[in-house]
Enzyme design. Structure first.
Site, PDB file in Angstrom:
ATOM      1  CG  PHE A 128      -1.903   1.019   1.343  1.00 17.40           C
ATOM      2  CD1 PHE A 128      -3.066   0.941   0.589  1.00 17.40           C
ATOM      3  CD2 PHE A 128      -1.722   2.103   2.177  1.00 17.40           C
ATOM      4  CE1 PHE A 128      -4.018   1.941   0.675  1.00 17.40           C
ATOM      5  CE2 PHE A 128      -2.677   3.099   2.267  1.00 17.40           C
ATOM      6  CZ  PHE A 128      -3.825   3.023   1.512  1.00 17.40           C
ATOM      7  CG  ASP A 132       0.110  -2.653   6.995  1.00 18.31           C
ATOM      8  OD1 ASP A 132      -1.024  -3.060   7.317  1.00 18.31           O
ATOM      9  OD2 ASP A 132       0.337  -1.517   6.556  1.00 18.31           O
ATOM     10  CE1 TYR A 156      -9.357   2.554   6.952  1.00 16.81           C
ATOM     11  CE2 TYR A 156      -8.349   3.641   8.844  1.00 16.81           C
ATOM     12  CZ  TYR A 156      -8.295   3.250   7.520  1.00 16.81           C
ATOM     13  OH  TYR A 156      -7.186   3.542   6.768  1.00 16.81           O
ATOM     14  CE  LYS A 157      -7.844  -0.366   5.209  1.00 16.80           C
ATOM     15  NZ  LYS A 157      -6.421  -0.441   4.845  1.00 16.80           N
ATOM     16  NE  ARG A 169      -9.764  -3.232  -2.507  1.00 16.93           N
ATOM     17  CZ  ARG A 169      -9.204  -2.576  -1.504  1.00 16.93           C
ATOM     18  NH1 ARG A 169      -8.002  -2.919  -1.084  1.00 16.93           N
ATOM     19  NH2 ARG A 169      -9.811  -1.569  -0.936  1.00 16.93           N
TER      20      ARG A 169
HETATM   21  C1  LIG Z   1      -5.708   0.781   4.560  1.00 13.24           C
HETATM   22  C2  LIG Z   1      -4.227   0.646   4.671  1.00 13.24           C
HETATM   23  C3  LIG Z   1      -3.467   1.658   5.273  1.00 13.24           C
HETATM   24  C4  LIG Z   1      -4.136   2.938   5.705  1.00 13.24           C
HETATM   25  O1  LIG Z   1      -3.349   3.739   6.516  1.00 13.24           O
HETATM   26  P1  LIG Z   1      -4.010   5.038   7.192  1.00 13.24           P
HETATM   27  O2  LIG Z   1      -2.930   5.657   7.943  1.00 13.24           O
HETATM   28  O3  LIG Z   1      -5.158   4.544   8.028  1.00 13.24           O
HETATM   29  O4  LIG Z   1      -4.545   5.890   6.101  1.00 13.24           O
HETATM   30  C5  LIG Z   1      -2.107   1.443   5.419  1.00 13.24           C
HETATM   31  N1  LIG Z   1      -1.517   0.296   4.996  1.00 13.24           N
HETATM   32  C6  LIG Z   1      -2.231  -0.696   4.403  1.00 13.24           C
HETATM   33  C7  LIG Z   1      -1.552  -1.944   3.953  1.00 13.24           C
HETATM   34  C8  LIG Z   1      -3.600  -0.531   4.204  1.00 13.24           C
HETATM   35  O5  LIG Z   1      -4.304  -1.483   3.600  1.00 13.24           O
END
Ligand SMILES: *Cc1c(COP(=O)(O)O)cnc(C)c1O
Length: 447
Positions: free
Chosen positions: A130, A207, A232-233, A381
């Site tokens: 990401f 992560d 939040y996921k 997705r």
């Molecule tokens: C959703 C996601 C993030 C989001 O990071 P935020 O700081 O909450 O915006 C980071 N890393 C991965 C792999 C994600 O899927």
């Protein structure tokens, strides 16, 4: 054909041992298929109630006393609960606060401060991760004069132990990877990769954004050093809910994190002249924690605890198998390509399908209350949050994708979408000008 799919979905729902959990979520008449619970989970009904009561009963009545009674400790008590229910983490190692991005930064810097990697100057990462993970590492590497060692995973897969073994050396300080890849959904072998990194003398940071709450994670058993993830996921904490971080117990006191604020200091209410870190995991906190953002995830943790994470994973696998069969039947004949692992053991809780016309298809779907998301360059997705998603919802969603994709391919959709203003309503005013060709899914930060 359609009848067969509908009958199959109905049978799967009837046999679903977790079906009763669907009523625990706030429903909306506007949405017929929500396939993006991996980006933003639905609210639970309990959370709607908890949020309303919090304003009057906790905040409204306890006022500043709430800090002594509950809120000061909440980042750690809630961390322990996330650890117990979803991470395989014993108490005292998990904290809640900041965004995933900020926690990644703090933990990467902390890792580089560890005595056991002193003198090492390489960080292993992958091009499929990401954006925020890659951007944070680029920044830290610049600050530290460290070198980034890139792995390039296959498009429909993710990072393998063999690839990691190929870049580790006695210069590696840290390996930062996603356990479940945000685009393909590939599940990396976290135990094997952690062991390889340790054999090379490096630390690992996982992560867990697309893992936590959807599949079992065993941080203590895998010997993981550091981890971070979103709430939040699949933890349904609501937009902007603070992330969690994990630091293995025996590492904590040797690490220094870069944002040394009063809430992580040894004695926050002494208001002393100089910073000294608190013992244990509290040292990874910085400023005043976002208590309101920590409310909703508590209800989802209760549901996951009730269902059991093994049963949640079993339903997740059944949902992605069901979605895969529908994609094979309905979308591949229209030229789509399956872009996730076919092996359910290597697949998280979402399925990605590629087609050059999906970017133009998405606004039609959102307009019709069918909500997957789009990931560049051409991926649709389908995120299947196990406790809130039904098999029939997946069926309705994939059939709607087929119908909308056909319209786009036939050239019918462009006129429909322009006239109804679909692109604008589905994407927000800033993307209006981009029309159908715009980035219709919002910032990648909601991945
Ligand atoms: C959703 C996601 C993030 C989001 O990071 P935020 O700081 O909450 O915006 C980071 N890393 C991965 C792999 C994600 O899927």
């Amino acid at each position: 054909m359609t009848e067969d799919h509908a009958a199959l979905a109905a049978a799967l729902d009837a046999a679903d041992p977790l079906a009763r959990f669907r009523d625990a979520f706030v429903d909306s008449d506007e949405v017929t298929a929500y396939l993006d619970g991996n980006s933003l989970g639905r609210p639970t009904r309990a959370s709607a109630d908890r949020l309303a009561r919090f304003a009057t009963e906790r905040w409204g009545a306890r006022l500043i006393r709430g800090w002594d009674e509950e809120w000061y400790d909440l980042p750690l008590t809630l961390g322990d609960r996330i650890g117990a229910v979803t991470l395989g983490a014993a108490p005292g190692q998990t904290f809640v606060g900041d965004s995933t991005t900020v926690i990644l930064y703090k933990l990467v810097r902390a890792a580089l401060s560890a005595p056991q990697v002193a003198g090492r100057d390489e960080i292993v990462l992958d091009a499929g991760n990401f954006p925020t993970d890659r951007y944070v590492l680029e920044g830290v590497a610049r600050e530290h004069g460290a070198t980034l060692r890139w792995i390039t995973p296959e498009h429909d897969a993710g990072v393998t132990p063999e690839q990691v073994a190929g870049v580790l050396s006695d210069r590696t300080a840290l390996v930062l990877l996603s356990h479940v890849a945000y685009r393909s959904g590939y599940v990396s072998d976290a135990a094997a990769i952690t062991a390889l990194a340790h054999d090379a003398g490096a630390l690992v940071l996982w992560d867990l954004c697309h893992s936590v709450g959807a599949l079992p994670v065993e941080l203590d058993a895998w010997g993981v050093d550091l981890a971070a993830g979103c709430t939040y996921k699949y933890l349904n904490g609501g937009p902007g809910a603070p992330a969690f971080g994990y630091v293995r117990a025996d590492l904590q006191d040797a690490l220094t994190q870069p944002i040394q604020g009063w809430m992580g200091s040894a004695a926050p209410f002494e208001m002393g002249p100089a910073y000294a870190p608190h013992d244990g995991v509290r040292r990874f906190l910085s400023g005043t924690p976002a208590i309101v953002g920590m409310l909703a995830m508590q209800d989802m943790l209760d549901l996951i605890d009730d269902a059991g994470i093994a049963a949640v994973r079993a339903k997740s696998v059944a949902l992605t198998e069901h979605a895969t069969a529908l994609v094979d039947d309905l979308l591949l004949p229209l030229g789509a390509r399956y872009a996730s692992p076919r092996d359910p053991a290597r697949r998280g809780s979402h399925v990605t399908v590629d087609h050059y016309a999906f970017e133009a298809t998405l606004p039609l779907l959102w307009e019709r209350g069918v909500i997957p998301d789009f990931r560049r360059p051409d991926g649709l997705r389908l995120g299947l949050s196990p406790l809130s998603t039904s098999f029939d919802e997946v069926r309705v969603g994939v059939e709607a994708v087929r119908d909308a994709l056909r319209e786009v391919l036939d050239g019918r959709a462009v006129a429909v979408a322009r006239v109804s203003g679909t692109a604008g309503s589905a994407t927000g005013p800033d993307r209006d000008a981009a029309g159908l060709g715009g980035d219709a899914t919002g910032p990648d930060g909601v991945a």
